[in-house]
Design a protein around this motif. Structure first.
Motif, PDB file in Angstrom:
ATOM      1  N   MET A 257     -55.574 -26.264 -81.019  1.00 25.05           N
ATOM      2  CA  MET A 257     -55.962 -25.375 -79.926  1.00 25.05           C
ATOM      3  C   MET A 257     -54.956 -24.239 -79.807  1.00 25.05           C
ATOM      4  SD  MET A 257     -56.578 -26.449 -75.986  1.00 25.05           S
ATOM      5  CE  MET A 257     -55.023 -26.151 -75.195  1.00 25.05           C
ATOM      6  N   LYS A 258     -55.517 -23.032 -79.680  1.00 24.85           N
ATOM      7  CA  LYS A 258     -54.639 -21.868 -79.500  1.00 24.85           C
ATOM      8  C   LYS A 258     -54.391 -21.657 -78.015  1.00 24.85           C
ATOM      9  CE  LYS A 258     -53.947 -17.659 -81.758  1.00 24.85           C
ATOM     10  NZ  LYS A 258     -54.435 -16.338 -81.982  1.00 24.85           N
TER      11      LYS A 258
ATOM     12  N   THR B 224     -55.014 -20.092 -70.610  1.00 26.66           N
ATOM     13  CA  THR B 224     -54.721 -21.525 -70.673  1.00 26.66           C
ATOM     14  C   THR B 224     -53.353 -21.807 -70.085  1.00 26.66           C
ATOM     15  OG1 THR B 224     -55.836 -21.372 -72.799  1.00 26.66           O
ATOM     16  CG2 THR B 224     -54.890 -23.496 -72.223  1.00 26.66           C
ATOM     17  N   LEU B 225     -52.397 -20.978 -70.446  1.00 31.78           N
ATOM     18  CA  LEU B 225     -51.027 -21.155 -69.966  1.00 31.78           C
ATOM     19  C   LEU B 225     -50.968 -21.056 -68.442  1.00 31.78           C
ATOM     20  CD1 LEU B 225     -48.293 -21.631 -71.296  1.00 31.78           C
ATOM     21  CD2 LEU B 225     -47.852 -19.190 -71.070  1.00 31.78           C
ATOM     22  N   ALA B 226     -51.678 -20.073 -67.903  1.00 26.86           N
ATOM     23  CA  ALA B 226     -51.708 -19.892 -66.452  1.00 26.86           C
ATOM     24  C   ALA B 226     -52.304 -21.122 -65.782  1.00 26.86           C
ATOM     25  CB  ALA B 226     -52.501 -18.641 -66.096  1.00 26.86           C
TER      26      ALA B 226
ATOM     27  N   LEU C  17     -50.454 -23.690 -63.158  1.00 25.43           N
ATOM     28  CA  LEU C  17     -51.024 -23.963 -61.838  1.00 25.43           C
ATOM     29  C   LEU C  17     -51.070 -25.466 -61.576  1.00 25.43           C
ATOM     30  CD1 LEU C  17     -53.992 -21.619 -60.957  1.00 25.43           C
ATOM     31  CD2 LEU C  17     -52.305 -22.593 -59.400  1.00 25.43           C
ATOM     32  N   ILE C  18     -51.506 -26.208 -62.588  1.00 28.67           N
ATOM     33  CA  ILE C  18     -51.608 -27.668 -62.445  1.00 28.67           C
ATOM     34  C   ILE C  18     -50.218 -28.272 -62.215  1.00 28.67           C
ATOM     35  CG2 ILE C  18     -52.143 -29.817 -63.670  1.00 28.67           C
ATOM     36  CD1 ILE C  18     -54.409 -28.145 -65.098  1.00 28.67           C
ATOM     37  N   VAL C  19     -49.263 -27.845 -63.028  1.00 33.98           N
ATOM     38  CA  VAL C  19     -47.899 -28.357 -62.897  1.00 33.98           C
ATOM     39  C   VAL C  19     -47.353 -28.041 -61.503  1.00 33.98           C
ATOM     40  CG1 VAL C  19     -45.515 -28.116 -63.701  1.00 33.98           C
ATOM     41  CG2 VAL C  19     -47.385 -28.286 -65.355  1.00 33.98           C
ATOM     42  N   ALA C  20     -47.597 -26.807 -61.042  1.00 33.41           N
ATOM     43  CA  ALA C  20     -47.093 -26.405 -59.728  1.00 33.41           C
ATOM     44  C   ALA C  20     -47.700 -27.266 -58.624  1.00 33.41           C
ATOM     45  CB  ALA C  20     -47.406 -24.934 -59.485  1.00 33.41           C
ATOM     46  N   SER C  21     -48.993 -27.578 -58.739  1.00 38.50           N
ATOM     47  CA  SER C  21     -49.625 -28.350 -57.671  1.00 38.50           C
ATOM     48  C   SER C  21     -49.137 -29.793 -57.677  1.00 38.50           C
ATOM     49  CB  SER C  21     -51.146 -28.291 -57.761  1.00 38.50           C
ATOM     50  OG  SER C  21     -51.578 -29.046 -58.861  1.00 38.50           O
TER      51      SER C  21
END
Ligand code: HEC
Length: 107
Positions: free
Chosen positions: A1-2, A7-9, A13-17
């Protein structure tokens, strides 16, 4: 997967939540020391309950105990372990906890 920016954003977001959810409320870790003697969540069985008091009241008492010249009780030693800023955090956190129910069999 590239991995592109989108995707990075999304990952960020998931990590931050997750991080936001797992961070304990301020003062909780410091106040967990108090529960050894004052009961789980500050609802005491024998010693004085400290949950559900006003933040002002707890802060005032802690500050007073930390400044007592002569050590009169175990609390005067406990209180000396914290800075006024930490006492405020502890007091604010404890004031959010529910009061202990009256046990009725206090003999
Ligand atoms: C080693 C046991 C112990 C620990 C740990 C402890 N306490 Fe206490 N605490 C006591 C005892 C015993 C009393 C009742 C005697 C006294 O007033 O000193 C008390 C009394 C108090 C009072 C009532 C004082 C008054 O004059 O009405 C407050 C408020 C209090 N503690 C807050 C805390 C907080 C906040 C923490 C955590 C930072 C804490 N205690 C940790 C044993 C403890």
């Amino acid at each position: 997967m590239k991995i592109n920016y989108k995707t990075l954003a999304a990952i960020m977001l998931i990590v931050a939540s997750i991080t936001a959810q797992s961070a304990p409320p301020p003062g909780q870790l410091l106040a967990s020391m108090c529960f050894q003697c004052h009961g789980t969540n500050g609802q005491a069985i024998k010693f004085e309950s400290i949950a559900g008091k006003s933040s002002r009241e707890i802060y005032k008492e802690l500050l007073e105990m930390s400044k007592r010249k002569k050590i009169e009780s175990i609390m005067d030693l406990q209180a000396r372990a914290y800075t006024p800023g930490q006492m405020l955090q502890i007091a604010n956190y404890l004031s959010t906890l529910p009061k202990a129910p009256k046990s009725g069999d206090d003999d």
